[in-house]
Design a protein around this motif. Structure first.
Motif: not given
Length: 595
Positions: A172-175, A224-241
């Protein structure tokens, strides 16, 4: 051979007539006598055939599995998963909501925000940014936009980090996003890296961008600040109802709209674990750090539920990766967390809040019982039993006025939780005063209050996933194994007896949890309810008026880490602060708040 009819009896002793077939008209007696013998021979033949099939199956099944696994993993990645430096590209510091506009995320058109692409933030955060980082720095932010920069990348990770799993072959992809302060793009890493995990299981990392943008100019390129979208959230292979959180707003809608989709992605959900997400983060940190390890010191901040993920990260990250330290901002103590009882914290915070009213001459003067307590109080303040008794009396004050408004106390109770933060809770004593006085002008003001104060609109937040939130909560956070599990009725009783309650757990999450058993959620692994054995320097920030997590959790977690860690563990309790002191701590000299 002529057709032969048999009488079949499933259970019990067969009568003699059942042992003999009926001879059809015209059949000879010899054929009739042969039939029972043939039937008696049929059973051992079938038994032998079944035994042969089972033996062959036992031999071939492992071979079939191996062949299937080999086919599924024809290009199986080596273990450990090879590090690849992210392919960075320049991107906007503030995420444009249009990046989330696709059918899998939202079928509704998203409005582009006109003010320099900024996302709207809650009043409390806007207030904080303007006062914590001073008016001038905040006002200059747009003029500094040329030096606030960002890089984005998408990295492939295994669906399941277990190398023996078939899902190790799927990715899967993680952003991930780097926000930095520099005079030019693609600047070298700063001396320090801060990886910040937002609160909430389904909350995207874009919610931190405004805060980081306000902080960075003051660092002058040192962080430097780093942030990432957890898997299934945002731009990380998003899943949602479908329809987002609206699909989980009540049990009927949940069954119709959310469960069918959740069932269709069951494999995704069972691997959408805290441990796999922590390994995603560890992999990203190693990939970023590998080329520049000697140049940057690494820190991690975890806010609210992000603190739970940060603690899981300490279990799985290589030793020395997080060499700067960890900040837990409103910590979830991993072995006593029970989100199902969130209304316990809401009630405790409200009782504690009214104890401040007792100590304040102006506030207490508006309520006869509180005024007496203030006059009779000792240097240590009123007793807890007196506070509970008095606030219970205050809770009964609005009854008459609420009936005129056509509302129940539960309606008021929910509204109180919406404004329970350091920048709005000054209105709560005034609200009760108006409810007790209940004049015509009070009725008009209260109607406006009821209309204006609405629940947080998380469904409108691009990239937010209620499905990931439920998957996390139902699997590891719902209830500690140290305390009895309460059913939905018991949770409702708890909410009804509270001074302030959200009713979210009792009325929404609890029924949905029962309906989704076997579909949403996963089995916890060996790290569940355990503390990491090796911990870098640790700072725990807690609030004495946290409406989501009891202050006792932070004190308990601090003691756990102090007893096991050789490094420094510091607990800082922020007075008169709400949930996550990083965003809800009042500032000395600011309007309506004192440190």
């Amino acid at each position: 051979m002529a057709d032969i009819k048999y009488s079949l009896i499933d259970d019990g002793e067969q009568p003699s007539s059942a042992l003999h077939p009926e001879s059809p008209p015209g059949s000879d007696s010899e054929t009739s006598l042969e039939a029972p013998r043939r039937k008696s021979l049929l059973f051992p033949i079938i038994s032998v055939a079944i035994a042969v099939v089972l033996i062959i199956g036992g031999i071939l099944a492992p071979l079939i599995i191996v062949v299937t696994k080999a086919n599924a993993c024809a290009n199986k990645p080596p273990f450990p998963f090879p590090l690849q430096e992210p392919q960075w590209s320049t991107c906007s510091v503030i995420t444009d909501p249009s990046v989330y506009m696709n059918g899998s995320i939202s079928s509704k058109p998203q409005k582009r925000f006109q003010e320099s692409g900024r996302i709207p933030v809650p009043f409390s955060q806007e207030f904080l940014m303007r006062h914590v980082y001073n008016h001038q720095a905040y006002a200059k932010r747009n003029t500094l936009s040329g030096t606030l920069r960002a890089q984005c990348a998408t990295v492939a990770v295994p669906l399941d980090w277990n190398p023996d799993s078939l899902s190790y072959c799927s990715t899967i992809n993680v952003f991930v996003k780097r926000i930095y302060y520099s005079d030019h793009d693609n600047a070298d890493p700063a001396p320090k890296q801060v990886w910040w995990i937002p609160g909430g299981g389904g909350v995207p990392s874009s919610t931190l961008e405004d805060m980081i943008s306000a902080i960075l100019p003051a660092t002058q390129g040192l962080i430097d600040f780093f942030i990432f979208d957890k898997r299934g959230v945002g731009q990380s292979s998003f899943i949602e109802c479908p329809d987002g959180s609206a699909a989980a707003a009540d049990p009927d809608t949940f069954v119709q709209k959310c469960l069918p989709y959740a069932r269709s992605i069951r494999d995704r959900l069972k691997f959408n674990t805290f441990t796999n997400t922590a390994k995603d983060m560890s992999y990203l940190m190693q990939s970023v750090a590998a080329p520049h390890k000697l140049k940057s010191q690494v820190f991690v901040i975890g806010s609210s539920q992000g603190s739970y993920l940060a603690q899981r990260l300490l279990h799985v990250a290589p030793a020395g990766l997080i060499d700067g330290g960890v900040i837990l901002d409103s910590v979830l103590a991993v072995d006593i967390t029970k989100v199902s009882r969130t209304d316990e914290a809401s009630n405790s915070a409200m009782l504690s809040f009214f104890s401040r009213c007792i100590s304040d001459p102006l506030c207490s003067s508006k309520f006869i019982n509180l005024s007496k307590m203030q006059q009779n109080g000792t240097s240590s303040g009123p007793a807890a039993s007196d506070i509970i008794t008095t606030t219970t009396n205050i809770k009964s004050l609005p009854a008459g006025c609420l009936s005129q408004l056509g509302a129940a106390y539960s309606d008021l109770s929910k509204k109180l939780t919406f404004i329970f933060n350091p920048f709005q809770w000054q209105a709560i004593p005034a609200l009760f005063y108006r409810l007790s006085r209940c004049s015509a002008s009070d009725i008009a003001a209260l109607k406006h209050f009821a209309s204006a104060v609405q629940p947080p609109q998380q469904a409108a937040l691009p990239g937010w996933s209620i499905l990931v939130e439920l998957n996390n909560d139902f699997s590891e956070l719902w209830n500690s194994t140290r305390v009895p599990l309460l059913n939905c009725g018991q949770l409702r009783t708890m909410a009804d007896s509270s001074f302030a309650a959200t009713y979210v757990m009792s009325d929404i999450f609890c029924p949905n949890r029962q309906l989704s058993r076997g579909i949403i959620g996963y089995e916890p692994d060996q790290y569940f309810e355990s503390y990491p054995s090796t911990v870098p320097p640790l700072l725990i920030m807690a609030s004495d008026l946290d409406q989501a997590l009891l202050l006792g959790q932070a004190r308990y977690a601090a003691e756990k880490y102090r007893s096991a860690s050789k490094n420094a563990v510091r607990l800082v309790e922020f007075p008169n602060s709400g949930h996550t002191p990083s965003t809800s701590s009042p500032i000395a000299g600011s309007q309506g708040a004192q440190c």
